[in-house]
Design an enzyme around this catalytic site. Structure first.
Site, PDB file in Angstrom:
ATOM      1  N   ARG A  96       0.838  -1.203   0.000  1.00 32.80           N
ATOM      2  CA  ARG A  96       0.000   0.000   0.000  1.00 32.80           C
ATOM      3  C   ARG A  96       0.878   1.260   0.000  1.00 32.80           C
ATOM      4  O   ARG A  96       0.563   2.242  -0.687  1.00 32.80           O
ATOM      5  CB  ARG A  96      -0.921  -0.005   1.227  1.00 32.80           C
ATOM      6  CG  ARG A  96      -1.730   1.273   1.350  1.00 32.80           C
ATOM      7  CD  ARG A  96      -2.715   1.236   2.495  1.00 32.80           C
ATOM      8  NE  ARG A  96      -3.408   2.510   2.632  1.00 32.80           N
ATOM      9  CZ  ARG A  96      -4.401   2.739   3.469  1.00 32.80           C
ATOM     10  NH1 ARG A  96      -4.851   1.770   4.240  1.00 32.80           N
ATOM     11  NH2 ARG A  96      -4.972   3.918   3.530  1.00 32.80           N
ATOM     12  N   ASN A 103     -10.578  -4.480  -0.653  1.00 31.26           N
ATOM     13  CA  ASN A 103     -10.608  -3.392  -1.639  1.00 31.26           C
ATOM     14  C   ASN A 103      -9.712  -3.705  -2.831  1.00 31.26           C
ATOM     15  O   ASN A 103      -8.773  -4.477  -2.695  1.00 31.26           O
ATOM     16  CB  ASN A 103     -10.140  -2.089  -0.976  1.00 31.26           C
ATOM     17  CG  ASN A 103     -11.304  -1.340  -0.346  1.00 31.26           C
ATOM     18  OD1 ASN A 103     -12.404  -1.360  -0.872  1.00 31.26           O
ATOM     19  ND2 ASN A 103     -11.063  -0.683   0.774  1.00 31.26           N
ATOM     20  N   CYS A 160     -18.894  -2.465   1.594  1.00 26.78           N
ATOM     21  CA  CYS A 160     -18.047  -1.298   1.871  1.00 26.78           C
ATOM     22  C   CYS A 160     -18.627  -0.548   3.061  1.00 26.78           C
ATOM     23  O   CYS A 160     -19.843  -0.549   3.279  1.00 26.78           O
ATOM     24  CB  CYS A 160     -18.033  -0.394   0.642  1.00 26.78           C
ATOM     25  SG  CYS A 160     -16.967   1.042   0.844  1.00 26.78           S
ATOM     26  N   HIS A 198     -16.931   3.328  -3.785  1.00 29.37           N
ATOM     27  CA  HIS A 198     -16.137   4.553  -3.643  1.00 29.37           C
ATOM     28  C   HIS A 198     -16.500   5.581  -4.723  1.00 29.37           C
ATOM     29  O   HIS A 198     -15.735   6.501  -5.013  1.00 29.37           O
ATOM     30  CB  HIS A 198     -14.621   4.266  -3.652  1.00 29.37           C
ATOM     31  CG  HIS A 198     -14.177   3.529  -2.427  1.00 29.37           C
ATOM     32  ND1 HIS A 198     -12.857   3.277  -2.145  1.00 29.37           N
ATOM     33  CD2 HIS A 198     -14.884   3.007  -1.398  1.00 29.37           C
ATOM     34  CE1 HIS A 198     -12.782   2.601  -1.003  1.00 29.37           C
ATOM     35  NE2 HIS A 198     -14.006   2.433  -0.535  1.00 29.37           N
ATOM     36  N   TYR A 214     -15.053   9.863  -1.081  1.00 25.46           N
ATOM     37  CA  TYR A 214     -14.054   9.586  -2.134  1.00 25.46           C
ATOM     38  C   TYR A 214     -14.222  10.471  -3.358  1.00 25.46           C
ATOM     39  O   TYR A 214     -13.318  10.556  -4.183  1.00 25.46           O
ATOM     40  CB  TYR A 214     -14.115   8.103  -2.533  1.00 25.46           C
ATOM     41  CG  TYR A 214     -13.441   7.214  -1.518  1.00 25.46           C
ATOM     42  CD1 TYR A 214     -12.083   6.899  -1.630  1.00 25.46           C
ATOM     43  CD2 TYR A 214     -14.139   6.703  -0.435  1.00 25.46           C
ATOM     44  CE1 TYR A 214     -11.456   6.100  -0.686  1.00 25.46           C
ATOM     45  CE2 TYR A 214     -13.523   5.905   0.516  1.00 25.46           C
ATOM     46  CZ  TYR A 214     -12.185   5.602   0.385  1.00 25.46           C
ATOM     47  OH  TYR A 214     -11.558   4.819   1.319  1.00 25.46           O
TER      48      TYR A 214
END
Length: 444
Positions: A96, A150, A172, A202, A256
């Site tokens: 990440r 995700n 989510c 998102h 988002y």
């Protein structure tokens, strides 16, 4: 299922697992979980053992007959499961961090589920989830797969398109977080608020917001235009919204959307944060370190409140609600990622969408919204194209398809910059992307 329910959690060593366990304890009367299998990989074994021990203490304290099994053998766990939940991160937080850092070098937002970072998280994750699907087909073909790994929309898209699994739901915490944020803003309890959600993961909008059944969308949007609404996530700065823009939009954006509607401000803020506190992945690493120190305490037998700092609050509660509603055929309304089946007119029927659904024993039944408002339709379609082409790239390992996905993402300014980022990120994540490198090896 009179023997009780068998649930398998892949990524069982996650810091979120105590919330999942708490959810099953709270609902035990309705949802009699008999076996909970927590599965992880060798790199996660230490965390699995710590979380597993806490899960056992929580269940013991509750006095419930739930057996907790810890294993590194996924196939052993999956045999005859009723529900399989997935909450893993291929490459762990180090991957990440690369997703967040590398794009910033090119003045492009680095984020784990949007833009280049979202593409690469998908490229690493989709082959693994499709492998899990093959095991499910063989070992527990009647099980429901509940995915909150995700990018959940892209992963659900890939499962619908490239596996034979029909019983899949993506989940989510963003819609739940939005509902909670609105309740807080209005100073009312969350059960009085209802939102008509539609869009993608998102990339979901609240088309209408109701309080006690009365449509309050316009009044709510007026409140949102104050400097900071508080409706955001731990990992997304609340920059407020331009009042005239929100009034023109006429629907409720999700946190988002800041990446798309406030791109330059978010990029500026990210670059500044990178210099001072590092990437979000580095912040999360520290939070995780503190959480696992707490989890180790043999006297701890509850989910610690510090878990909410992690940014995924309500994830596991949403999962438990969903499983409970499927098991008990509750027919209540929940926003999930599922096959569109005509719910949103301008998205293909066979694609994954995030939309309110009635949850039944046969899974989610999407509630038709007709078309998305023209003001947001194009962006939703563009992100759906990105998800589909990214999923295709993940499955085929085709370089040109991956470059196409990167370039059509609205956060990437040109094909040349897309190529530079793609090349650097492919090299950085090589270990987790064998599908892109095996062809080259066979040519040598």
């Amino acid at each position: 299922m009179s023997k009780g329910i068998k649930i398998v959690t892949i990524g069982g060593g996650s810091s979120y697992t105590p919330e999942l366990v708490e959810g099953f304890i709270k609902r035990y009367e309705e949802l009699p979980v008999r076996e909970l299998w927590l599965v992880d990989i060798p790199a996660g074994e230490e965390k699995l053992n710590i979380v597993g021990a806490l899960a056992k203490r929580m269940i013991e304290k509750a006095g419930l007959p739930i057996e907790v099994h810890l294993t590194l053998n996924r196939r052993e766990a999956l045999k005859d499961a009723d529900f399989v939940t997935t909450q893993f991160r291929v490459g762990l937080l180090d991957a990440r961090a690369k997703d967040e850092k590398i794009p910033l070098k090119y003045d492009v937002i680095g984020q784990e589920t949007n833009g280049p970072g979202g593409l690469f998280k998908g490229l690493r994750t989709i082959p693994v989830i499709l492998d899990i699907c093959k095991d499910i087909e063989e070992l527990c073909p009647d099980a429901w797969l509940v995915n909150f790994t995700n990018p959940a929309g892209m992963v659900t898209e890939a499962v619908l398109r490239y596996s034979n699994i029909k019983k899949v739901v993506g989940l989510c915490n963003v819609p739940v977080g939005m509902k909670m944020g609105i309740a807080k803003l209005l100073e009312v309890s969350a059960d009085r608020v209802h939102i008509d959600f539609a869009g993608l993961n998102h990339m979901v909008y609240g088309l209408n917001v109701y309080l006690d059944g009365i449509n309050i969308t316009e009044d709510l949007l007026d409140k949102l235009t104050s400097k900071q609404s508080g409706i955001t996530m731990k990992n997304i700065i609340d920059l407020g919204w331009e009042p005239a823009f929100i009034k023109g939009l006429k629907v409720l954006p999700c946190p988002y959307h800041r990446y798309y509607y406030q791109t330059s401000s978010i990029l500026e803020e990210e670059l500044e944060s990178f210099k001072t506190v590092g990437t979000r992945a580095e912040v999360v690493k520290q939070v995780e370190k503190e959480l696992f120190e707490l989890y180790k305490d043999p006297n701890l037998s509850i989910k610690p409140p510090q878990l909410e700092k992690r940014g995924g609050a309500y994830y596991s509660d949403a999962a438990c609600n969903l499983i409970n509603s499927i098991y008990n055929d509750k027919r209540d309304i929940q926003p999930v990622n599922t096959r569109n089946n005509g719910a949103i007119a301008s998205i293909p029927d066979d694609s994954a969408v995030e939309v309110n659904c009635m949850i039944t024993k046969d899974g989610p039944k999407p509630i038709a919204v007709g078309d998305m408002p023209v003001a947001v339709r194009g962006l939703v379609q563009q992100i759906k194209s990105f998800e589909r082409i990214s999923a295709e790239a993940a499955v085929t390992g085709d370089y040109n398809t991956a470059l196409l996905a990167m370039t059509i993402n609205p956060l990437v300014p040109s094909d040349r910059i897309a190529k530079q980022i793609l090349d650097e990120m492919l090299e950085a994540h090589k270990e987790y992307l064998p599908q892109f490198f095996k062809k080259q090896k066979s040519e040598v």
